[in-house]
Scaffold this motif. Structure first.
Motif, short mmCIF file in Angstrom:
data_model
loop_
_atom_site.label_atom_id
_atom_site.label_comp_id
_atom_site.label_asym_id
_atom_site.label_seq_id
_atom_site.Cartn_x
_atom_site.Cartn_y
_atom_site.Cartn_z
N LEU A 103 -15.92 -24.79 -14.93
CA LEU A 103 -15.72 -23.59 -15.66
C LEU A 103 -13.42 -23.20 -16.02
CD1 LEU A 103 -18.45 -21.20 -14.68
CD2 LEU A 103 -18.20 -22.84 -16.40
N GLY A 104 -13.31 -24.40 -14.77
CA GLY A 104 -11.85 -23.69 -14.03
C GLY A 104 -11.73 -23.92 -12.46
N PHE A 105 -10.58 -23.21 -12.57
CA PHE A 105 -9.71 -23.10 -10.91
C PHE A 105 -10.71 -22.86 -10.43
CE2 PHE A 105 -6.45 -22.49 -7.84
CZ PHE A 105 -6.94 -21.27 -7.39
N ARG A 106 -11.11 -22.29 -8.94
CA ARG A 106 -11.40 -20.89 -8.33
C ARG A 106 -11.11 -21.79 -7.05
NH1 ARG A 106 -17.65 -24.22 -7.67
NH2 ARG A 106 -17.30 -22.54 -5.83
N LYS A 107 -11.27 -20.16 -6.25
CA LYS A 107 -10.78 -20.52 -4.92
C LYS A 107 -11.97 -19.77 -4.18
CE LYS A 107 -6.73 -18.73 -2.76
NZ LYS A 107 -5.75 -17.79 -2.68
N ASP A 108 -12.10 -20.53 -3.09
CA ASP A 108 -12.88 -20.23 -1.98
C ASP A 108 -13.14 -19.65 -0.53
OD1 ASP A 108 -14.58 -22.44 -4.46
OD2 ASP A 108 -15.58 -20.69 -3.78
N TRP A 109 -13.65 -19.31 0.49
CA TRP A 109 -13.69 -18.92 1.60
C TRP A 109 -15.05 -19.36 2.22
CZ3 TRP A 109 -9.39 -17.84 3.08
CH2 TRP A 109 -7.73 -16.99 2.55
N SER A 110 -14.56 -19.98 3.65
CA SER A 110 -16.13 -19.57 3.97
C SER A 110 -16.82 -18.49 4.88
CB SER A 110 -15.62 -20.82 4.97
OG SER A 110 -14.91 -20.64 6.06
N ARG A 111 -17.13 -18.68 5.54
CA ARG A 111 -17.18 -17.77 6.79
C ARG A 111 -17.08 -17.81 7.81
NH1 ARG A 111 -23.88 -18.99 7.24
NH2 ARG A 111 -22.97 -20.69 8.05
N GLU A 112 -16.91 -16.97 9.07
CA GLU A 112 -15.63 -16.20 10.05
C GLU A 112 -16.51 -17.01 10.69
OE1 GLU A 112 -18.04 -13.86 8.75
OE2 GLU A 112 -19.07 -13.22 10.58
N THR A 113 -15.54 -18.30 11.27
CA THR A 113 -15.51 -18.82 12.45
C THR A 113 -15.31 -18.39 13.60
OG1 THR A 113 -15.58 -21.36 11.57
CG2 THR A 113 -15.29 -21.27 13.60
N GLN A 114 -16.25 -17.49 15.02
CA GLN A 114 -14.98 -17.11 15.94
C GLN A 114 -14.17 -18.66 16.75
OE1 GLN A 114 -17.58 -14.58 17.35
NE2 GLN A 114 -17.54 -13.11 16.62
N VAL A 115 -13.14 -17.40 17.43
CA VAL A 115 -12.27 -18.30 17.97
C VAL A 115 -12.09 -17.17 19.14
CG1 VAL A 115 -10.37 -19.59 18.58
CG2 VAL A 115 -11.54 -20.56 16.62
N THR A 116 -12.74 -17.92 21.15
CA THR A 116 -11.64 -16.38 21.35
C THR A 116 -11.68 -17.27 23.02
OG1 THR A 116 -13.90 -15.34 21.08
CG2 THR A 116 -12.84 -14.93 22.80
N VAL A 117 -10.34 -17.07 23.09
CA VAL A 117 -9.64 -17.56 24.04
C VAL A 117 -8.89 -16.72 25.31
CG1 VAL A 117 -7.39 -18.64 25.30
CG2 VAL A 117 -7.99 -19.22 22.10
N SER A 118 -9.95 -17.05 26.11
CA SER A 118 -9.59 -15.89 27.52
C SER A 118 -7.86 -16.33 27.77
CB SER A 118 -10.96 -16.04 27.77
OG SER A 118 -11.00 -17.64 28.91
N SER A 119 -7.67 -15.27 29.05
CA SER A 119 -6.21 -16.10 29.67
C SER A 119 -6.72 -15.85 30.83
CB SER A 119 -5.37 -14.26 29.14
OG SER A 119 -5.57 -13.22 28.92
#
Length: 119
Positions: A103-119
């Motif tokens: 159908l032409g140009f498309r733009k897709d997004w994934s579901r979120e992936t959580q990244v947590t960095v503890s200090s």
């Protein structure tokens, strides 16, 4: 069909590494660029890194020298190697693709992936 399938993410300590990968399904006939973005609550989604089909890469200043984006699978998989993580990298990460289908140009997004960095 889910257009993008992501993997990786999790909880690590500051200074450690994580790897995120994202694969475009066959629903996207041609992939011209892939990238990773991230978002924290109350802020806009921001670019982390992108890679075009020709291999050209682009990085946010905040991740230059620590993150590396690469492609595989004939450009249908993009992986983000994240080294020397710090607490400011904590966010929900999203894979993005630009490409074409019948159908032409498309733009897709994934579901979120959580990244947590503890200090």
């Amino acid at each position: 069909q889910v257009p993008l399938v992501e993997s990786g993410g999790g909880l690590v300590q500051a200074g450690e590494s994580l790897r995120l990968c994202c694969t475009a399904s066959e629903a996207i006939l041609t992939v011209t660029a892939m990238g990773w973005y991230r978002q924290v609550p109350g802020k806009q989604r921001e670019l982390v890194a992108t890679i075009a089909s020709g291999g050209r890469t682009n990085y946010a200043d905040s991740v230059k020298g620590r993150f590396t984006i690469s492609s595989a699978n004939a450009g249908r998989t993009a992986c983000l190697q994240m080294d020397n993580l710090n607490s400011e990298d904590t966010a929900d990460y999203y894979c993005n693709t630009e490409g074409f289908d019948s159908l032409g140009f498309r733009k897709d997004w994934s579901r979120e992936t959580q990244v947590t960095v503890s200090s």
